[in-house]
Every structure is written in structure tokens, then in C-alpha cells.
Design an enzyme around this catalytic site. Sequence first.
Site, PDB file in Angstrom:
ATOM      1  N   ASN A  38       0.853  -1.190   0.000  1.00 40.44           N
ATOM      2  CA  ASN A  38       0.000   0.000   0.000  1.00 40.44           C
ATOM      3  C   ASN A  38       0.888   1.239   0.000  1.00 40.44           C
ATOM      4  O   ASN A  38       1.520   1.560   1.010  1.00 40.44           O
ATOM      5  CB  ASN A  38      -0.908  -0.023   1.231  1.00 40.44           C
ATOM      6  CG  ASN A  38      -1.798   1.209   1.325  1.00 40.44           C
ATOM      7  OD1 ASN A  38      -1.960   1.947   0.361  1.00 40.44           O
ATOM      8  ND2 ASN A  38      -2.363   1.429   2.504  1.00 40.44           N
ATOM      9  N   TRP A  39       0.915   1.925  -1.145  1.00 38.17           N
ATOM     10  CA  TRP A  39       1.794   3.080  -1.266  1.00 38.17           C
ATOM     11  C   TRP A  39       1.245   4.307  -0.538  1.00 38.17           C
ATOM     12  O   TRP A  39       1.961   5.289  -0.368  1.00 38.17           O
ATOM     13  CB  TRP A  39       2.013   3.416  -2.744  1.00 38.17           C
ATOM     14  CG  TRP A  39       2.786   2.370  -3.504  1.00 38.17           C
ATOM     15  CD1 TRP A  39       3.225   1.171  -3.052  1.00 38.17           C
ATOM     16  CD2 TRP A  39       3.207   2.468  -4.865  1.00 38.17           C
ATOM     17  NE1 TRP A  39       3.901   0.493  -4.043  1.00 38.17           N
ATOM     18  CE2 TRP A  39       3.897   1.269  -5.187  1.00 38.17           C
ATOM     19  CE3 TRP A  39       3.069   3.425  -5.871  1.00 38.17           C
ATOM     20  CZ2 TRP A  39       4.438   1.016  -6.442  1.00 38.17           C
ATOM     21  CZ3 TRP A  39       3.605   3.185  -7.134  1.00 38.17           C
ATOM     22  CH2 TRP A  39       4.295   1.979  -7.413  1.00 38.17           C
TER      23      TRP A  39
ATOM     24  N   HIS B  33      -9.638   0.882   5.732  1.00 38.48           N
ATOM     25  CA  HIS B  33      -8.312   1.114   6.290  1.00 38.48           C
ATOM     26  C   HIS B  33      -8.414   2.063   7.476  1.00 38.48           C
ATOM     27  O   HIS B  33      -9.253   2.967   7.511  1.00 38.48           O
ATOM     28  CB  HIS B  33      -7.379   1.692   5.219  1.00 38.48           C
ATOM     29  CG  HIS B  33      -5.936   1.681   5.610  1.00 38.48           C
ATOM     30  ND1 HIS B  33      -5.372   2.614   6.447  1.00 38.48           N
ATOM     31  CD2 HIS B  33      -4.918   0.824   5.279  1.00 38.48           C
ATOM     32  CE1 HIS B  33      -4.088   2.344   6.617  1.00 38.48           C
ATOM     33  NE2 HIS B  33      -3.787   1.270   5.925  1.00 38.48           N
TER      34      HIS B  33
ATOM     35  N   GLU C 232      -6.767   4.540   8.421  1.00 36.27           N
ATOM     36  CA  GLU C 232      -6.651   5.966   8.124  1.00 36.27           C
ATOM     37  C   GLU C 232      -7.942   6.515   7.526  1.00 36.27           C
ATOM     38  O   GLU C 232      -8.320   7.663   7.766  1.00 36.27           O
ATOM     39  CB  GLU C 232      -5.465   6.196   7.194  1.00 36.27           C
ATOM     40  CG  GLU C 232      -4.138   5.973   7.920  1.00 36.27           C
ATOM     41  CD  GLU C 232      -2.999   5.547   7.005  1.00 36.27           C
ATOM     42  OE1 GLU C 232      -3.182   5.592   5.768  1.00 36.27           O
ATOM     43  OE2 GLU C 232      -1.944   5.140   7.526  1.00 36.27           O
TER      44      GLU C 232
ATOM     45  N   SER D 285       3.375  -2.258  10.265  1.00 38.10           N
ATOM     46  CA  SER D 285       4.817  -1.983  10.139  1.00 38.10           C
ATOM     47  C   SER D 285       5.602  -3.244   9.807  1.00 38.10           C
ATOM     48  O   SER D 285       6.588  -3.589  10.475  1.00 38.10           O
ATOM     49  CB  SER D 285       5.364  -1.335  11.421  1.00 38.10           C
ATOM     50  OG  SER D 285       4.791  -0.068  11.628  1.00 38.10           O
TER      51      SER D 285
ATOM     52  N   GLY E  13       3.101  -1.223   4.360  1.00 34.98           N
ATOM     53  CA  GLY E  13       3.053   0.215   4.157  1.00 34.98           C
ATOM     54  C   GLY E  13       4.390   0.767   3.725  1.00 34.98           C
ATOM     55  O   GLY E  13       4.776   0.675   2.567  1.00 34.98           O
ATOM     56  N   GLY E  14       5.134   1.343   4.662  1.00 35.02           N
ATOM     57  CA  GLY E  14       6.379   2.027   4.338  1.00 35.02           C
ATOM     58  C   GLY E  14       7.378   1.182   3.580  1.00 35.02           C
ATOM     59  O   GLY E  14       8.049   1.665   2.653  1.00 35.02           O
TER      60      GLY E  14
END
Length: 660
Positions: free
Chosen positions: A96-97, A188, A190, A308, A329-330
Site C-alpha cells: 500500500n503506497w 483502512h 486511516e 509496520s 506500508g512504508g
Amino acid sequence: MAAASILSAAPMASTQMMLSSRRATVPGGVSAAAAFSRPRVNLAAGAFRGKVKVAVTTRAVLFPRTTEQQRTIDRLEAILPHTPSPTVRRPLMAGNWKMNPNTLEEAVTLAKLVAAAARADGGASVRNCDVLVVPPAPFLSAVAAILAGTGVSLGAQNVYHEKSGAYTGEMSLSMAISVGCDFILVGHSERRELFGEADDVVGRKTRAILDSGLKAVVCIGESATQYKSGQVRTVCAAQLEGALAAVTEEEIVGGKIVIAYEPVWAIGTGLTATPAIAQSVHAYIRSWVSDRFGAKAAAAVRIQYGGSVKANSVDELMQCPDVDGCLVGGAALSSDQFSRIFGFNANPPGPKKLWAEEVIQCKNELGESPVWDVESNTLYWVDAPGQALWSWDLTHEPVKAELGETVGCVALRANGTLLLGLEDSGIVAYDPRTRAKETLCAFEPGLNTRPNDGRVDRHGNFIIGSYNKSHRMDAHAIGGVYQLAAGSRRLTEVLDYKIRCSNATAFTPDGRTMFFCDSPTRRVYVFDYDPRHGPTNRRLLYELPSDVDGVPDGAQCDADGCLWIAISGASQCIRLGRDGNVDFVIELPVKCPTSLTFGGRDLDTIFITTRGPDGGSLYAVRAPPGLKGVPEVAFGDATPVMPRAGTAGGMGMGGSGAAG
């Protein structure tokens, strides 16, 4: 460090030879066959009506509904299968960018690097998983063109549930389909937190995604506050109910739904739920799906972990049986990291992993000393500072008996009775059917200690060690290890040095080898053992590595003569093979497992006690195929428990003859 082949000098008898020891004659002229005859303990409500009772006896309200109680029994068979079921779910690794990168040029470069990595080493045909990339909406078309033919799927981060209309800033499902999307993220954290998407909105979007022919990645997870307050399951259940309210069993079985568990407190913080925490929640999610949609849907649905995820943690995470991929994610913004994640090693080196599941939410302050009685099919354990004895026959509700003083351990005693190590009363005979207690002997009078780890050896004698109540403040080693010979009321010191906190007391099936640890030293020793003389010839078996937190705690020996130890502070229990090296690790979602034992119908379930603040529940895991425990031996004293006589006539320490 391990002492190589340290057990080789202590030959192991077969299980059949060990069992024959229970037919030996115990002191007092009572045959072991009679002494160890233990009628089934009735744990039904109101069954205990004795002439002497403890301060309070309560039944734990752990199963408010009969169906919930039965579900726990079923889980022991379902989550702890006798033989591992083959994995049929193909993992899905999704990147997920989010709102990255900054420009189309950067997005194209990243997509090309991911595409190259996906084609390398045989590509999709040899990978252990499916791969999904979820870039921002403006980049979808360009990324789709680059990923074509690589086997990597494309997803969108958000859509609106309406087909078209005046919805400024939104993207419809038909738009997503037109640029090549296969999946849509929904729910999600967010989107929920920053844009106020409630469960009903997530449910409408999920239904619309499925109606369009696309697949939904449904995200759920708890906040830090919810996690700390123990609401993980409640939050996940509510979010699942909202998201999947209009979904059918057939759609889940058909792979239209992927569930992504993302603990919010571990997203973008650098914190990661341990693999054991992830596995525990994933197992709950799968059980929820089973309850709501059936076993077939539960077996089919893929459940990703999304908190993470890093390249250096993915191999261990993917050993969890209910983790079916990751929502990254990151790390997805680095092609090197993301390719390492979707190229994870499905069989990493090191000890084999087992994953314990919570089976009783007993909320012990310090659960300890689990022991399984094969005659009554009952598990006993204690809550030491909680001053309680617990019992559970796996069929009825667990029973909590309050004792009125700190209890260090419980062991089996002949004729269905028990031995207890109590802080004030000393070594006590206890009848769980009548609640009668009889003091057998005092324990280290005059010292700031109490009984701690205790176990009956293979010959019917009770071995009990000391706990210095100030040992956490670097107090001196002042306590000892003692033997209460079968049928006697006198403790004899059997260890030739003093200790601070006794633990890991266990015996091989043939009774010729004893294990022991003084926990603050972090070292586990093995001894030759003769019931007439106690432990001799001490050798180092295992020393906890400096990079591992915690201390060795309670332990148990399996039928192969190998030691299983709870490592309190490390979220693990380990098995030491015959060479002293760790060959199995049980992972737990709480920090401090305290002890363990074998039990269940075939002695192939490992029960694990834990302590607070994050623990306190009872956990269980099925032993590896072919491994099991041996029946626990009862202390060789068949006399009835006589509370009044015991108060007056208990013998003292050593030869003192002091009253209990």
C-alpha cells in the site's frame, strides 16, 4: 549456551517402564495401585460440600453462555489439531503506497523495480505468494501498464459505493475496473480515523466492490487505547460485523474477501505486534468467520497482517499458521524491501515454531504450577499472589478455590487429594472434594521465604524448592530444595547449595535424571537423581543467551526425556533436545509464561500458565506429532486428609519435629 550431549549419560527408560513405577509399593504398606486410585472429580456446581472449607470458593464466570463454553471445548480440537492440516491458502503480499511517491516519474520508477523483482528467479510460477500493488489513484493507469504480464495484481486504495454522480473527489468502481484494478482496499484505519468512515459505510463499500466483480481487502484493527484496555476482540468483531454484514459464505469461500488485521498502534510507529500477538488475533478472526459463515469459509479466507511489516521480520511472521500474507506500508516504497517481503523464506532455519492459543481468561496475577491428573482428566494450577487453586476438566466451567494465603505450587497426592505449598501453613494435604486441609510440615520457619516450585518425582516423593521473597532486590541465596519422602511428614534438604528462586523442577520418565534452575542465575542444570539421596553430579544444561530477556521459570519433561521450559519475560517456552540445544519454541502473545505441563486426552496438549499485567490467562498448544507427556505421579500418601489432626501434628523441618 548449551552443554553438548549432556543428557547422554542418563539413559531413558521407555514409557512402559516408567508406568510400571506407579505399581510399586509406597511407604506405609499401601500398594501404589491403591494409593494412586483417583476417582473422577465432579466439577459441577455445588458438588463440593465438605466439613472444612477455605475462606471463599467461587466459580469463575468465564463462559456466560453454554455455547461459549462448548466453543472453548471445540477450540481445543479445532485450534490444537492432533495432526497439522495442510495449508491451502496462498499468501497475499500487498504493498500500500498510501499518498506516495510525490510524482508520476517516481511512481513509474518504483513500479518498474517491483516488476523486475517479480519477474526474477522464475517469477509468479515459483513464488510462495501472490503479490498486489496499491498505488495512489493518479498513478493507477501507468503502474498497470508496467505490471502487465508480471503476475502482480493492481489495487485501488479507495472507491465510492455509488456507481456515478456528483461526488467530488471520489472514484467509482467502474473507473477502477477501467484502469485494471483487481482489488480495492476498504476500511483502512486511516480512512476510518481521518475521514470518518464508520462500519456501515465500510459495509456498503464492501458490498459494492463485490457486486462490481472485484475483490475487497477489508481492513480491521484496534487503536492503542483499545489494545491496552483489552478490547481487541470486541473491536475486531464489531468491524467485521459491519464490513461483512451483506457478504455471503459463497463469496468468502470463493476468495472474494481478504481480511487485513492492522493494529493501529503499530502502523507508521515502527512498533510491531509480535508474531505471537498477530497469530492470536488472526486465530480469533478465523474463529469469528467460522461462527458467522461456517468452517469452510474460515478455512478459505486469507487474513493478512498489516502493522509496520519489515523485510527482517517477515519470515518469522509468515510461520504463523493463520497469517496469510501482509499488508505492507512504508516498506512497500522500497523495491528491495518489498521484494524481500514477497520473496519471504517459507522455511527459515532455527527451532520449529508452535503458537499457543488462549483457552481460559482466568486473569491470574501469577499463574503457576500446572499439573494434569490422568485419572480425573483434570488440570490443576495456582494463582500464587491471588491465593487461589484452579481446576478445569475441559468439560465443565473452571473452578477457583480461594485459599486465604499465597500458594506456591500444587502437586498430586494419592486418593484424589493434592499437595499445596502455602506461604504460612507450609506443606499441606488438600482434598478438592471436601476442601479439607491438613498441614504436613512447616517450610523454612524463620526465613523470609515461601514454598515455590514443587513436583513429585517418579517414585512418589515430593521435591519442593524455596522462594526468597526479597530475591528481586538482589537478596542473598538463603533458601533450599527439600524432599518430602512418600508417606512422611518431614522435609529433608537435598541440594548442597542455597538458592533464591527455585524453578524448572522436572524428572525424566525413568526417574533417574532431575532438572532444576535457580531463576536469577538464568542457568538450568541437570542432575543424576536417586530417590534415597536426591540430586547429585550437577551439570550445566542450558544458559539463557544474553540477548534474550527474562529468566527460566517452570518446566516439564516429555516422554522423550527432553525438557520444556517457560521463559518468563521472553514470550516463549522452549524445548531443550538431548544435546541441550533448543529444537522447539512455543510463541505466546503475552510477555511472561510461567510454567507448563502436558495434559488432555492423549497427553499431547501443552498447557501454559502466565502472569499479568498483559497475561494471566491459560494458554494451550498441541505438541508436535509424536511428542507427548507422561502421566504425573501422585505423592505416595493414601491417608485421608484430617484437618484438625494436621493442625496439631504436622512435623517440622529436618529433624526439628516442630509443629506445623
